[in-house]
Design a protein around this motif. Structure first.
Motif, PDB file in Angstrom:
ATOM      1  N   THR A  17       0.830  -1.206   0.000  1.00  0.00           N
ATOM      2  CA  THR A  17       0.000   0.000   0.000  1.00  0.00           C
ATOM      3  C   THR A  17       0.863   1.255   0.000  1.00  0.00           C
ATOM      4  N   VAL A  18       1.877   1.277   0.844  1.00  0.00           N
ATOM      5  CA  VAL A  18       2.775   2.432   0.906  1.00  0.00           C
ATOM      6  C   VAL A  18       3.516   2.588  -0.415  1.00  0.00           C
ATOM      7  N   PHE A  19       3.998   1.493  -0.977  1.00  0.00           N
ATOM      8  CA  PHE A  19       4.709   1.547  -2.252  1.00  0.00           C
ATOM      9  C   PHE A  19       3.803   2.081  -3.354  1.00  0.00           C
ATOM     10  N   ALA A  20       2.564   1.611  -3.400  1.00  0.00           N
ATOM     11  CA  ALA A  20       1.620   2.083  -4.422  1.00  0.00           C
ATOM     12  C   ALA A  20       1.340   3.571  -4.250  1.00  0.00           C
ATOM     13  N   PHE A  21       1.177   4.017  -3.016  1.00  0.00           N
ATOM     14  CA  PHE A  21       0.949   5.442  -2.772  1.00  0.00           C
ATOM     15  C   PHE A  21       2.139   6.270  -3.232  1.00  0.00           C
ATOM     16  N   LEU A  22       3.356   5.819  -2.929  1.00  0.00           N
ATOM     17  CA  LEU A  22       4.543   6.569  -3.342  1.00  0.00           C
ATOM     18  C   LEU A  22       4.670   6.622  -4.864  1.00  0.00           C
ATOM     19  N   VAL A  23       4.362   5.524  -5.532  1.00  0.00           N
ATOM     20  CA  VAL A  23       4.400   5.521  -6.998  1.00  0.00           C
ATOM     21  C   VAL A  23       3.383   6.515  -7.554  1.00  0.00           C
ATOM     22  N   LEU A  24       2.167   6.515  -7.011  1.00  0.00           N
ATOM     23  CA  LEU A  24       1.147   7.461  -7.466  1.00  0.00           C
ATOM     24  C   LEU A  24       1.559   8.904  -7.196  1.00  0.00           C
ATOM     25  N   MET A  25       2.166   9.150  -6.041  1.00  0.00           N
ATOM     26  CA  MET A  25       2.593  10.503  -5.711  1.00  0.00           C
ATOM     27  C   MET A  25       3.687  10.981  -6.670  1.00  0.00           C
ATOM     28  N   ILE A  26       4.629  10.106  -7.000  1.00  0.00           N
ATOM     29  CA  ILE A  26       5.692  10.478  -7.941  1.00  0.00           C
ATOM     30  C   ILE A  26       5.103  10.763  -9.313  1.00  0.00           C
ATOM     31  N   GLN A  27       4.147   9.941  -9.745  1.00  0.00           N
ATOM     32  CA  GLN A  27       3.498  10.174 -11.034  1.00  0.00           C
ATOM     33  C   GLN A  27       2.739  11.506 -11.036  1.00  0.00           C
ATOM     34  N   ALA A  28       2.063  11.819  -9.935  1.00  0.00           N
ATOM     35  CA  ALA A  28       1.335  13.085  -9.847  1.00  0.00           C
ATOM     36  C   ALA A  28       2.302  14.269  -9.880  1.00  0.00           C
ATOM     37  N   MET A  29       3.427  14.146  -9.210  1.00  0.00           N
ATOM     38  CA  MET A  29       4.415  15.229  -9.216  1.00  0.00           C
ATOM     39  C   MET A  29       5.010  15.410 -10.611  1.00  0.00           C
ATOM     40  N   ASN A  30       5.315  14.315 -11.293  1.00  0.00           N
ATOM     41  CA  ASN A  30       5.840  14.422 -12.654  1.00  0.00           C
ATOM     42  C   ASN A  30       4.796  15.000 -13.602  1.00  0.00           C
ATOM     43  N   GLY A  31       3.548  14.618 -13.417  1.00  0.00           N
ATOM     44  CA  GLY A  31       2.473  15.168 -14.245  1.00  0.00           C
ATOM     45  C   GLY A  31       2.290  16.660 -14.035  1.00  0.00           C
ATOM     46  N   SER A  32       2.310  17.083 -12.789  1.00  0.00           N
ATOM     47  CA  SER A  32       2.162  18.518 -12.524  1.00  0.00           C
ATOM     48  C   SER A  32       3.372  19.299 -13.019  1.00  0.00           C
ATOM     49  N   ALA A  33       4.566  18.718 -12.931  1.00  0.00           N
ATOM     50  CA  ALA A  33       5.755  19.389 -13.458  1.00  0.00           C
ATOM     51  C   ALA A  33       5.651  19.554 -14.968  1.00  0.00           C
ATOM     52  N   ALA A  34       5.160  18.525 -15.654  1.00  0.00           N
ATOM     53  CA  ALA A  34       4.988  18.617 -17.102  1.00  0.00           C
ATOM     54  C   ALA A  34       3.934  19.672 -17.455  1.00  0.00           C
ATOM     55  N   PHE A  35       2.862  19.724 -16.685  1.00  0.00           N
ATOM     56  CA  PHE A  35       1.812  20.720 -16.926  1.00  0.00           C
ATOM     57  C   PHE A  35       2.362  22.125 -16.790  1.00  0.00           C
ATOM     58  N   PHE A  36       3.088  22.378 -15.697  1.00  0.00           N
ATOM     59  CA  PHE A  36       3.604  23.731 -15.483  1.00  0.00           C
ATOM     60  C   PHE A  36       4.726  24.078 -16.450  1.00  0.00           C
ATOM     61  N   ARG A  37       5.463  23.079 -16.919  1.00  0.00           N
ATOM     62  CA  ARG A  37       6.476  23.334 -17.941  1.00  0.00           C
ATOM     63  C   ARG A  37       5.795  23.756 -19.248  1.00  0.00           C
ATOM     64  N   LYS A  38       4.695  23.081 -19.592  1.00  0.00           N
ATOM     65  CA  LYS A  38       3.995  23.366 -20.849  1.00  0.00           C
ATOM     66  C   LYS A  38       3.279  24.715 -20.805  1.00  0.00           C
ATOM     67  N   PHE A  39       2.675  25.048 -19.665  1.00  0.00           N
ATOM     68  CA  PHE A  39       1.897  26.277 -19.546  1.00  0.00           C
ATOM     69  C   PHE A  39       2.583  27.329 -18.681  1.00  0.00           C
TER      70      PHE A  39
END
Length: 76
Positions: A17-39
């Motif tokens: 459960t902790v591992f899955a949460f950390l993977v999701l959090m990293i994906q969310a951070m990378n997604g938000s970084a890509a969003f802010f880089r684009k816009f």
């Protein structure tokens, strides 16, 4: 022995459960970084804060005198 197996099962489920949460959090951070880089052009930089004025240097003996006066006032 059954109690030990239940403990191991609970530990594995918890760690997964902790591992899955950390993977999701990293994906969310990378997604938000890509969003802010684009816009990035839509989010202007905040103005730089004005530098603070330098305060006058206080004589160390004056600080000691103030501390001693406060001690004398406290003691009466």
């Amino acid at each position: 022995m059954e109690l030990l197996m239940q403990g191991v099962t609970l530990m594995v489920i918890g760690m997964a459960t902790v591992f899955a949460f950390l993977v999701l959090m990293i994906q969310a951070m990378n997604g938000s970084a890509a969003f802010f880089r684009k816009f990035a052009h839509l989010f202007p930089e905040a103005p730089a804060a004005a530098p603070k004025k330098a305060t006058a240097a206080v004589d160390p003996s004056a600080e000691i005198a103030v501390a001693l006066a406060a001690i004398r006032a406290k003691r009466g």
